[in-house]
Design a protein around this motif. Sequence first.
Motif, PDB file in Angstrom:
ATOM      1  N   LEU A  57       0.825  -1.209   0.000  1.00 46.77           N
ATOM      2  CA  LEU A  57       0.000   0.000   0.000  1.00 46.77           C
ATOM      3  C   LEU A  57       0.863   1.263   0.000  1.00 46.77           C
ATOM      4  O   LEU A  57       0.546   2.238  -0.674  1.00 46.77           O
ATOM      5  CB  LEU A  57      -0.923  -0.004   1.219  1.00 46.77           C
ATOM      6  CG  LEU A  57      -2.015  -1.073   1.212  1.00 46.77           C
ATOM      7  CD1 LEU A  57      -2.700  -1.151   2.562  1.00 46.77           C
ATOM      8  CD2 LEU A  57      -3.045  -0.791   0.123  1.00 46.77           C
ATOM      9  N   LYS A  58       1.966   1.220   0.737  1.00 44.02           N
ATOM     10  CA  LYS A  58       2.849   2.384   0.815  1.00 44.02           C
ATOM     11  C   LYS A  58       3.411   2.751  -0.546  1.00 44.02           C
ATOM     12  O   LYS A  58       3.553   3.939  -0.876  1.00 44.02           O
ATOM     13  CB  LYS A  58       3.987   2.078   1.800  1.00 44.02           C
ATOM     14  CG  LYS A  58       5.022   3.180   1.927  1.00 44.02           C
ATOM     15  CD  LYS A  58       6.144   2.741   2.852  1.00 44.02           C
ATOM     16  CE  LYS A  58       7.265   3.765   2.876  1.00 44.02           C
ATOM     17  NZ  LYS A  58       8.399   3.333   3.736  1.00 44.02           N
ATOM     18  N   GLN A  59       3.718   1.735  -1.378  1.00 45.29           N
ATOM     19  CA  GLN A  59       4.300   1.977  -2.696  1.00 45.29           C
ATOM     20  C   GLN A  59       3.243   2.117  -3.793  1.00 45.29           C
ATOM     21  O   GLN A  59       3.573   2.126  -4.977  1.00 45.29           O
ATOM     22  CB  GLN A  59       5.256   0.840  -3.063  1.00 45.29           C
ATOM     23  CG  GLN A  59       6.421   0.653  -2.103  1.00 45.29           C
ATOM     24  CD  GLN A  59       7.338   1.854  -2.076  1.00 45.29           C
ATOM     25  OE1 GLN A  59       7.261   2.673  -1.155  1.00 45.29           O
ATOM     26  NE2 GLN A  59       8.200   1.980  -3.069  1.00 45.29           N
ATOM     27  N   ASP A  60       1.956   2.214  -3.414  1.00 47.58           N
ATOM     28  CA  ASP A  60       0.845   2.431  -4.363  1.00 47.58           C
ATOM     29  C   ASP A  60       0.778   1.348  -5.440  1.00 47.58           C
ATOM     30  O   ASP A  60       0.484   1.636  -6.618  1.00 47.58           O
ATOM     31  CB  ASP A  60       0.973   3.801  -5.043  1.00 47.58           C
ATOM     32  CG  ASP A  60       0.764   4.956  -4.075  1.00 47.58           C
ATOM     33  OD1 ASP A  60      -0.025   4.779  -3.124  1.00 47.58           O
ATOM     34  OD2 ASP A  60       1.394   6.007  -4.255  1.00 47.58           O
ATOM     35  N   MET A  61       1.045   0.099  -5.071  1.00 47.91           N
ATOM     36  CA  MET A  61       1.015  -0.993  -6.045  1.00 47.91           C
ATOM     37  C   MET A  61      -0.373  -1.194  -6.667  1.00 47.91           C
ATOM     38  O   MET A  61      -0.464  -1.467  -7.878  1.00 47.91           O
ATOM     39  CB  MET A  61       1.505  -2.278  -5.394  1.00 47.91           C
ATOM     40  CG  MET A  61       2.983  -2.268  -5.031  1.00 47.91           C
ATOM     41  SD  MET A  61       4.071  -2.193  -6.469  1.00 47.91           S
ATOM     42  CE  MET A  61       3.927  -3.872  -7.080  1.00 47.91           C
ATOM     43  N   PRO A  62      -1.484  -1.079  -5.913  1.00 49.02           N
ATOM     44  CA  PRO A  62      -2.799  -1.254  -6.552  1.00 49.02           C
ATOM     45  C   PRO A  62      -3.077  -0.236  -7.646  1.00 49.02           C
ATOM     46  O   PRO A  62      -3.771  -0.535  -8.625  1.00 49.02           O
ATOM     47  CB  PRO A  62      -3.786  -1.088  -5.379  1.00 49.02           C
ATOM     48  CG  PRO A  62      -2.982  -1.422  -4.171  1.00 49.02           C
ATOM     49  CD  PRO A  62      -1.607  -0.918  -4.456  1.00 49.02           C
TER      50      PRO A  62
END
Length: 559
Positions: free
Chosen positions: A62-67
């Motif tokens: 979530l921190k790296q905005d993967m979605p």
Amino acid sequence: MTSVGRFSLKSETDNNRSIPTFFLALTGEKNKDDDTTTKTLQDYNNTNRKLFTVTDFEEQWLKQDMPLRHPRFHSTVCDEQKYFNEIHHHVVDEENDESTTTRIKAELDQHASETLHYSVYREDLRYRIEHMLMSPLKVSDKLWEVKISNGKLGSSGAICKAKVDAITKSQSPGLERKMTRGGLWRDATYEVENVPMESLLLFRSHHALADGASIIAALSDLCDEAEEIRTDIEMKLKKWKRMGGGRKKSFLRRIWGRLMRLVKLCMWLSFGTLGALIYQGYLQLTTRSNPFDAVRKDADKKGLVQSGRSVSWCDGTPLDEVKKIADIIGRKKGITITVNDLFVSCVTAAVTRQLIEHEEFMAPMDAHKRKYVSPNINVVVPVHLRGGVIIPGESVGNKIGAFVTRVPGEMKHDAVGGATCPTERLEKVHNSLLYSKKSPAPIVSYYIAKFCSNYLPENWTKAMFQRANANAVIAISNNRGYEHKLHVNGMTVESAAGFLPLPPGIPIGVVVQSYAGTMSLSVVAEKWAVPDADKFLRWTLNEYQRLRDVAIKLEKKQV
């Protein structure tokens, strides 16, 4: 879904799953969390900070905005196997909607799971890799999964012993057991908290999601250096666009230059495609059988056929040393030898040695009447059309083609120790690969796969895919990794290895990969073809050592 993704679904069989598998081995300590209100004291002790858990994976995701960057990871395949179904919408509210985060975490629970760490060195990990390569992945439920485990550094075999020794010395230089005044309990606690640990992330994904090179490139967005990597790619793209610019040219000269480049491109595509198709047809007509077919037939008669996969991996040699060897031998031969040329030569020498061993085992009284080994063998080389990177702003996909080329098989005296100079094999391999790399064969194969997937019946697609390899004995993939070590939430990615899913009809697959200045090798093979994958890699490294010895002699002569 991409056409190649549908193609991978249509072409896979029960014995040849289209499921790339790889692992990442982490060491070190996680970054400290400043939010002490939500963390207990236990979360900050030395042992816990050395373990990478499913919760850490979810938070990093979530921190790296993967979605948002790669929504395909949150998709499944529809029943018609033509489209992706998004499990949920990946639109995060400007006010940081907690419900979106909750949905993503709930879905990640289906993909990420924690398992017991490996107790038997290499063997447990080997078994799990074999199982992941062979077991089906229900694409209507999920397209990827990761198994996370933690244990004592070096226990799994994912990190080689040389690296383990170096890490142990750097992390805990004074780790010798010392009795303390606090007694046995305090001494045991000291040992547990200070012993170096490893965390292993074992991934697998279906080829419908993306090819293996794209998956690894996408997961670099999960690393702490993700922004730096994206910036570096953007700078290289800008530099590539400026190439040939030099001094400012007039408008007419710019137009003329673009027109000439377009003409050259059209000629390369037209004549190159024709040449690639003719060469492919030549290989198929002149290679009537696969040398390993006879091995399988004899093994069937004797009841010696083993099912499943034979798997191995190793760190081979420093990348700088490989480049130096290629440069020294190349200057001597008057050609430009690449790292890929060198390792393809080493691997094909190992294939020949494996066939010779089968020959001697199956017919020990008549070993020199060759039934398996031939003077030439065919090799499939997968090629990522984007160079193994994902352009910033794009998501994962299947930008992969391949070409087939003919390389030397058994050479003079191979059966009795290899008296033939190894540079002779290397030169022939270089010439074969150079011809195919200069042609548009990978692009042609990519679009043929798209056409077959979109317009041909499934049984036709499978038949064409199996025959297209021209009875090749091995697929060799070369992946260029990052020059420096990456980190995930502060923990160092010490080792990484990918395992190639075997295409139908090809009994051996090898991945040659560079990462942080080290060349690593992995092999996946049918057990009846390569009963001992460790021995196969030893043969590969033996051939490399022979080339290294030649380079040393040449360098001394030059001095």
